[in-house]
Design a protein around this motif. Structure first.
Motif, mmCIF file in Angstrom:
data_model
loop_
_atom_site.group_PDB
_atom_site.id
_atom_site.type_symbol
_atom_site.label_atom_id
_atom_site.label_comp_id
_atom_site.label_asym_id
_atom_site.label_seq_id
_atom_site.Cartn_x
_atom_site.Cartn_y
_atom_site.Cartn_z
ATOM 1 N N ALA A 36 -9.494 20.566 31.793
ATOM 2 C CA ALA A 36 -10.227 21.352 30.792
ATOM 3 C C ALA A 36 -11.655 20.842 30.639
ATOM 4 N N GLN A 37 -11.831 19.521 30.584
ATOM 5 C CA GLN A 37 -13.166 18.956 30.417
ATOM 6 C C GLN A 37 -14.067 19.279 31.607
ATOM 7 N N LYS A 38 -13.486 19.361 32.809
ATOM 8 C CA LYS A 38 -14.261 19.765 33.986
ATOM 9 C C LYS A 38 -14.711 21.219 33.872
ATOM 10 N N GLN A 39 -13.996 21.997 33.046
ATOM 11 C CA GLN A 39 -14.319 23.402 32.825
ATOM 12 C C GLN A 39 -15.160 23.578 31.548
ATOM 13 N N ASN A 40 -15.633 22.461 30.994
ATOM 14 C CA ASN A 40 -16.429 22.443 29.756
ATOM 15 C C ASN A 40 -15.639 22.959 28.540
ATOM 16 N N ILE A 41 -14.348 22.637 28.508
ATOM 17 C CA ILE A 41 -13.491 22.967 27.365
ATOM 18 C C ILE A 41 -13.048 21.652 26.743
ATOM 19 N N SER A 42 -13.222 21.537 25.436
ATOM 20 C CA SER A 42 -12.910 20.276 24.759
ATOM 21 C C SER A 42 -11.408 20.002 24.759
ATOM 22 N N ALA A 43 -11.047 18.741 24.537
ATOM 23 C CA ALA A 43 -9.644 18.327 24.475
ATOM 24 C C ALA A 43 -8.917 19.068 23.354
ATOM 25 N N ASP A 44 -9.582 19.205 22.186
ATOM 26 C CA ASP A 44 -8.955 19.911 21.069
ATOM 27 C C ASP A 44 -8.716 21.388 21.396
ATOM 28 N N SER A 45 -9.675 22.031 22.051
ATOM 29 C CA SER A 45 -9.500 23.433 22.442
ATOM 30 C C SER A 45 -8.361 23.577 23.444
ATOM 31 N N PHE A 46 -8.274 22.629 24.369
ATOM 32 C CA PHE A 46 -7.187 22.670 25.344
ATOM 33 C C PHE A 46 -5.835 22.527 24.643
ATOM 34 N N LYS A 47 -5.737 21.575 23.705
ATOM 35 C CA LYS A 47 -4.471 21.367 22.990
ATOM 36 C C LYS A 47 -4.079 22.603 22.174
ATOM 37 N N ARG A 48 -5.062 23.276 21.559
ATOM 38 C CA ARG A 48 -4.776 24.518 20.818
ATOM 39 C C ARG A 48 -4.287 25.608 21.776
ATOM 40 N N PHE A 49 -4.963 25.729 22.916
ATOM 41 C CA PHE A 49 -4.580 26.703 23.938
ATOM 42 C C PHE A 49 -3.145 26.451 24.399
ATOM 43 N N LEU A 50 -2.837 25.202 24.655
ATOM 44 C CA LEU A 50 -1.495 24.813 25.097
ATOM 45 C C LEU A 50 -0.453 25.151 24.028
ATOM 46 N N ALA A 51 -0.758 24.832 22.784
ATOM 47 C CA ALA A 51 0.178 25.102 21.683
ATOM 48 C C ALA A 51 0.358 26.607 21.457
#
Length: 168
Positions: free
Chosen positions: A134-149
């Motif tokens: 996600a970070q390589k795609q310029n998406i924050s860790a928190d945004s990734f975790k929300r997306f996953l959830a």
């Protein structure tokens, strides 16, 4: 049985009392599932199962008769139980297929950045591996975790704690 011209004469094979009771009980449960299901595609599949269970009961009874395991006078509860098992397998399979179809539609509706992230993720990954992607795609860790959830059970399966698998 044949008639005087050698033509096959159709015969009826009734359900015995126990088999009929078992069949009616299953049909009532199937009707309840049809009435409570929100997905119209699944309602259509479930309604066809009523016909299939009767046909499979006949097929199983005659197959058992051909193998000298039963008679050919009536359909018994063993054949109905087998038919119910078969149609329940079809119900489970239809639900899985519909879930995948709905998930595919959901994937197509993702914003471009989330679709790109989803495609960049490996088939199986840990939360930390996903954050790195996600970070390589310029998406924050928190945004990734929300997306996953948000997409858990729809696009992702939680294999075990901290480990995920893509469903599509």
């Amino acid at each position: 049985m044949t008639d005087e011209n050698g033509e096959l004469v159709p015969t009826q094979l009734p359900f015995n009392t126990e088999a009929r009771t078992l069949l009616y009980h299953w049909q009532h449960k199937n009707t309840d599932l049809c009435n409570s299901e929100m997905d119209e595609v699944l309602v259509g599949v479930y309604s066809k199962l009523d016909i299939y269970v009767i046909r499979f009961s006949l097929i199983l009874q005659l197959s058992r008769w051909a193998c000298d395991e039963s008679d050919k006078k009536e359909i018994d509860s063993t054949s109905v139980e087998g038919a119910i098992s078969i149609v329940e397998y079809f119900r489970i399979t239809a639900k899985r297929v519909q879930g995948i179809t709905n998930s595919s539609a959901m994937l197509e509706q993702l914003p471009t950045d989330k679709l790109s992230l989803y495609n960049a993720l490996p088939v199986e990954f840990t939360t930390s591996e996903g954050i790195t992607v996600a970070q390589k795609q310029n998406i924050s860790a928190d945004s990734f975790k929300r997306f996953l959830a948000d997409k858990k059970g729809k696009l992702f399966e939680n294999v075990k704690h901290g480990r995920y698998k893509k469903l599509i």
